[in-house]
Design a protein around this motif. Structure first.
Motif, short mmCIF file in Angstrom:
data_model
loop_
_atom_site.label_atom_id
_atom_site.label_comp_id
_atom_site.label_asym_id
_atom_site.label_seq_id
_atom_site.Cartn_x
_atom_site.Cartn_y
_atom_site.Cartn_z
N ARG A 186 0.83 -1.21 0.00
CA ARG A 186 0.00 0.00 0.00
C ARG A 186 0.87 1.26 0.00
N GLU A 241 -5.00 -1.29 6.79
CA GLU A 241 -6.39 -1.17 6.36
C GLU A 241 -6.76 0.20 5.82
N ARG A 242 -5.94 1.23 6.08
CA ARG A 242 -6.33 2.55 5.60
C ARG A 242 -5.13 3.49 5.55
N THR A 254 -9.28 5.30 -3.13
CA THR A 254 -8.83 4.01 -2.59
C THR A 254 -9.84 3.43 -1.62
N THR A 277 -12.86 1.74 -3.22
CA THR A 277 -12.61 0.44 -3.84
C THR A 277 -12.18 -0.63 -2.84
N GLN A 278 -11.66 -0.22 -1.67
CA GLN A 278 -11.09 -1.20 -0.75
C GLN A 278 -11.80 -1.32 0.59
N GLN A 282 -14.34 -2.24 3.34
CA GLN A 282 -15.28 -3.35 3.40
C GLN A 282 -16.45 -2.99 4.32
N LYS A 318 -21.62 -1.56 -0.28
CA LYS A 318 -20.42 -1.94 -1.03
C LYS A 318 -20.61 -1.72 -2.52
N ARG A 362 -18.49 0.91 -4.94
CA ARG A 362 -17.64 0.41 -6.03
C ARG A 362 -18.01 0.99 -7.38
#
Length: 260
Positions: A19, A56-57, A142, A145-146, A148, A155, A159
């Motif tokens: 990342r 995660e971020r 980002t 798209t990622q 969750q 979701k 997307r």
């Protein structure tokens, strides 16, 4: 011009390294080792803002901030749940959004309104967000798209959104006449709205700017159905640019629209 450096969280793993590399490639910023130093220490030592890469971020720290900016769906989650129950949403109503519509958000930020619009127009619709700040554009794109989310409809709505890093007026100039059903404008509020806690970090990282005659004129040219603005209830933009202001009692921001 602000200086931004990239570093990782305290214990980077393979995912974090991947990342971090993606951020370097996308933004062109130099990377510095964390070496167990605090964010505050790194910013002071290097006289720079900092993009911290976690598993995660991404978290963006400006030197003026006490809390980082990072992507999260904000109010979009419960707004979608209300729509799923058959309730209404002020944005969807104001924009008169229907399945298959196209929605252009000229001030993306955290993409909260874009997510709601994406749900409203469905899989056959088109939703695009324009964000002038490259750091905000990267983090939000980002995240869309990622991240969750906890339910599928959220979701799918996230997307479907595409993000463009550009100034709204420049992007609009490149669009054909009547090419988007709705053009949406949500510039930084001219007055702070104290209860908007989640908005505070964005106020520090986002590019602050007011609507201009050129911007609104281009939006009117590009819109097929409506140009919609959201602003503080006593913001002069409604009268200044000819928006029909819709009074919403007990709220500090109102919508306005220009019908095509």
């Amino acid at each position: 011009m602000k200086r931004v450096l990239i570093t990782t969280s305290g214990r980077p793993d393979e995912v974090t390294e991947t990342r971090a590399f993606a951020a370097e490639q996308a933004l062109g910023y130099a990377r510095i080792p964390r070496n167990k130093r605090s964010v505050k220490n790194l910013m002071a030592t290097n006289s720079s803002d900092l993009l911290v890469v976690g598993k995660e971020r991404y978290e963006l720290y400006r030197q003026t901030m006490s809390e980082p900016f990072f992507f999260h769906p904000d109010t979009a989650a419960f707004r979608l749940k209300r729509l799923l129950k058959g309730e209404t949403d002020p944005l969807v109503e104001m924009c008169q959004l229907e399945p298959g519509n196209s929605f252009l958000d000229c001030t993306l930020g955290l993409a909260t309104d874009c997510i709601v619009a994406s749900f409203a127009v469905g899989a056959t619709g088109i939703v695009k967000g324009i964000e002038v700040d490259p750091d905000v554009a990267f983090i939000t794109a980002t995240g869309l798209t990622q991240f969750q989310p906890k339910f599928q409809e959220l979701k799918e709505a996230m997307r479907r959104i595409s993000v463009v890093q550009d100034s709204a007026s420049v992007f609009l100039k490149g669009q054909p006449d009547h090419s988007w059903d709705v053009v949406y404008l949500d510039p930084m509020f001219s007055q702070t709205i104290s209860e908007s806690i989640s908005f505070a970090p964005l106020r520090h990282v986002g590019v602050h700017g007011s609507l201009t005659e050129e911007w609104v004129s281009e939006a009117r040219r590009v819109a097929r159905k409506r140009v919609v603005v959201k602003a503080h209830f006593n913001d002069p933009v409604f009268e200044q640019f000819g928006f029909t202001q819709i009074i919403r009692h007990n709220t500090k921001f109102h919508f306005g629209f220009i019908e095509k």
